[in-house]
Scaffold this motif. Structure first.
Motif, PDB file in Angstrom:
ATOM      1  N   ARG A 188       0.796  -1.229   0.000  1.00  0.00           N
ATOM      2  CA  ARG A 188       0.000   0.000   0.000  1.00  0.00           C
ATOM      3  C   ARG A 188       0.830   1.281   0.000  1.00  0.00           C
ATOM      4  O   ARG A 188       0.281   2.375   0.081  1.00  0.00           O
ATOM      5  N   ASP A 193       2.449   2.974  -2.330  1.00  0.00           N
ATOM      6  CA  ASP A 193       2.129   3.910  -3.411  1.00  0.00           C
ATOM      7  C   ASP A 193       0.770   4.565  -3.214  1.00  0.00           C
ATOM      8  O   ASP A 193       0.605   5.766  -3.449  1.00  0.00           O
ATOM      9  N   VAL A 194      -0.203   3.785  -2.805  1.00  0.00           N
ATOM     10  CA  VAL A 194      -1.550   4.312  -2.616  1.00  0.00           C
ATOM     11  C   VAL A 194      -1.569   5.360  -1.508  1.00  0.00           C
ATOM     12  O   VAL A 194      -2.179   6.431  -1.643  1.00  0.00           O
ATOM     13  N   ALA A 244      -0.607   5.614  -8.672  1.00  0.00           N
ATOM     14  CA  ALA A 244      -0.061   4.586  -7.781  1.00  0.00           C
ATOM     15  C   ALA A 244      -0.076   3.210  -8.426  1.00  0.00           C
ATOM     16  O   ALA A 244      -1.077   2.789  -8.999  1.00  0.00           O
ATOM     17  N   SER A 271       0.830  -1.120  -8.099  1.00  0.00           N
ATOM     18  CA  SER A 271       0.816  -2.250  -7.172  1.00  0.00           C
ATOM     19  C   SER A 271       2.250  -2.666  -6.871  1.00  0.00           C
ATOM     20  O   SER A 271       3.204  -2.087  -7.394  1.00  0.00           O
ATOM     21  N   PHE A 307      -4.983  -5.868  -4.922  1.00  0.00           N
ATOM     22  CA  PHE A 307      -4.431  -4.543  -5.214  1.00  0.00           C
ATOM     23  C   PHE A 307      -5.508  -3.581  -5.694  1.00  0.00           C
ATOM     24  O   PHE A 307      -5.460  -2.380  -5.389  1.00  0.00           O
ATOM     25  N   VAL A 357      -5.127   0.922  -6.246  1.00  0.00           N
ATOM     26  CA  VAL A 357      -4.064   1.277  -7.183  1.00  0.00           C
ATOM     27  C   VAL A 357      -4.648   1.846  -8.473  1.00  0.00           C
ATOM     28  O   VAL A 357      -5.799   1.595  -8.815  1.00  0.00           O
TER      29      VAL A 357
END
Length: 444
Positions: free
Chosen positions: A114, A116-117, A135, A137, A178, A183
């Motif tokens: 998580r 990037d998210v 974002a 995965s 994901f 994402v």
């Protein structure tokens, strides 16, 4: 409504036109007018920035970003960083990118599910400075593929920086997980990588596994990206509609034909900086040119250069960015790619800057809002001391990037770009961080 007028600048608008003298009016977060020559925009109520003849251009897009790569010499070091420290690392890296002129970025994969998210959401909420961000995965891989760091027959999946699947149903579970996290796109490791002990020409995924990922992603309205060095993996990208093709070093004539026939659907971000830096700049970390050559990187760089030159001639979209975040190519040095594009692909400086700006808007899926200096576009603007169309190296020097504006807010400026009238339109986060240069960040 906040108004900022940037005057006395040489404007490279990202459209393909030559630079011209003029001024740009920004109202709130959008560019509302671009004046040429002696044609003056309205100064009523505007804070004025005198650009003193400097080079004004759109913010750039980094097309292959790994915020969570932690400037260490190995892939395993990425996973050994605890998640609490890891998210703080990503915060600092996002600021680095913005200060170096990357106002948009594509997350090419994250080290933990998580990261990037969370980073994307926090940037969007204005909690800290960073580029516009899509974002990704984790890298989804198969057993024995790139990202599967299992050390024995035991399922030590926690040692792997990728999410390891076997078969279509495990792929469905991974993809849905994901997608639930939120994402913007999935990432598949469709080929190998020499430094990981897996030939770059290898293509370990089955067609059924790829089809499962892309069908689940498309049903959710999401794109798919792929680490695809081998010829077969590039063909798999085209066959399955994988929009973001990373590397493509060994694409053969059939793969090139397929990409050209679908060039309105695909983007290639070759990450050529990884090949150059690993081959020539990693000796301090135990990878001499001789060692890298034995791995296969000298051969890959030679073949990739020829392949990418052919792609460029065919009109396939090639964008800068790729795999920065290792010890020998730390975050913030990404503009090296611009110079590599000229040397190894034969693109002109103007073509390269269009790839970094206008094509960046296209890969960000906002071609009418990102990547150009034109009325209606977001005010993502850089002021540069020097002309990158004459010397691309100026984009590598943080002291030559005099001002960074994103979404109408000034996040970095030098004393010479202070507005004539008091008060710069900037968020509290921007005000608190705008004077901290990337040179300081690169020391940590």
């Amino acid at each position: 409504m906040s108004k900022i007028l940037i005057t006395n600048v040489s404007i490279f608008d990202g459209s393909g036109s030559d630079p011209f003298r003029g001024e740009v009016l920004v109202e709130d977060n959008r560019i509302t007018s671009v004046s040429k020559g002696d044609e003056a925009a309205s100064r009523d109520g505007a804070q004025v920035i005198d650009g003193k003849g400097k080079f004004l251009m759109p913010g750039m897009t980094e097309a292959h970003t790994h915020f969570s790569w932690n400037d260490q010499p190995s892939l395993s070091a990425i996973q050994f960083m605890p998640p609490e420290e890891h998210i703080l690392w990503c915060v600092r890296v996002a600021k680095r990118y913005l200060e170096m002129g990357w106002t948009s970025a594509i997350g090419a994969a994250t080290a933990k599910p998580r990261l990037d998210v969370v980073i994307r959401n926090a940037i969007n909420a204005g909690e800290f400075p960073g580029p516009r961000y899509l974002a990704g995965s984790q890298e989804i891989t198969v057993q024995g593929g790139l990202g599967d760091n299992t050390l024995s027959h035991l399922p030590f999946r926690e040692l792997s920086f990728g999410d390891v699947v076997c078969g279509p149903e495990e792929m469905r579970k991974s993809t849905r997980m994901f997608l639930k996290y939120g994402v913007d796109h999935l990432k598949l490791n469709l080929s190998g990588e020499y430094i990981a002990g897996i030939p770059a020409e290898a293509s370990p995924f089955s067609e059924e596994e790829i089809a499962m990922c892309t069908s689940e992603a498309k049903r959710a309205g999401k794109r798919v990206a792929a680490h695809a060095r081998s010829a077969e993996s590039v063909k798999q990208c085209v066959r399955h509609g994988i929009e973001l093709v990373y590397h493509a070093s060994f694409a053969d004539e059939e793969a090139l034909d397929m990409l050209e026939a679908n060039k309105d659907k695909h983007f290639v971000a070759p990450g050529i900086g990884w090949l150059v830096s690993t081959l020539y700049h990693a000796e301090q970390w135990g990878i001499s040119t001789e060692v890298a050559t034995k791995m296969g990187y000298a051969r890959e760089l030679e073949i990739a250069s020829d392949t990418l030159q052919k792609m460029h001639k065919r009109g396939i979209r090639i964008l800068p960015g790729g795999d920065y975040g290792f010890a020998w190519m730390p975050h913030g040095t990404n503009a090296r790619d611009l110079e590599h594009f000229q040397k190894y692909i034969g693109m002109t400086p103007k073509e390269i800057m269009i790839a970094a700006t206008k094509l960046g808007g296209e890969i960000m899926m906002q071609p009418e809002s990102i990547g150009q200096i034109a009325p209606g576009f977001y005010a993502d603007i850089l002021l540069i001391d020097g002309n990158p169309l004459e010397d691309l190296k100026v984009m590598q020097d943080p002291t030559r990037i005099l001002m960074v504006m994103k979404d109408g807010e000034i996040y970095k400026h030098c004393k010479d770009t202070e507005p004539v009238s008091a008060g710069v339109h900037a968020s509290p986060v921007a005000q608190a961080t705008r004077d901290v240069g990337v040179a300081e960040a690169l020391q940590h």
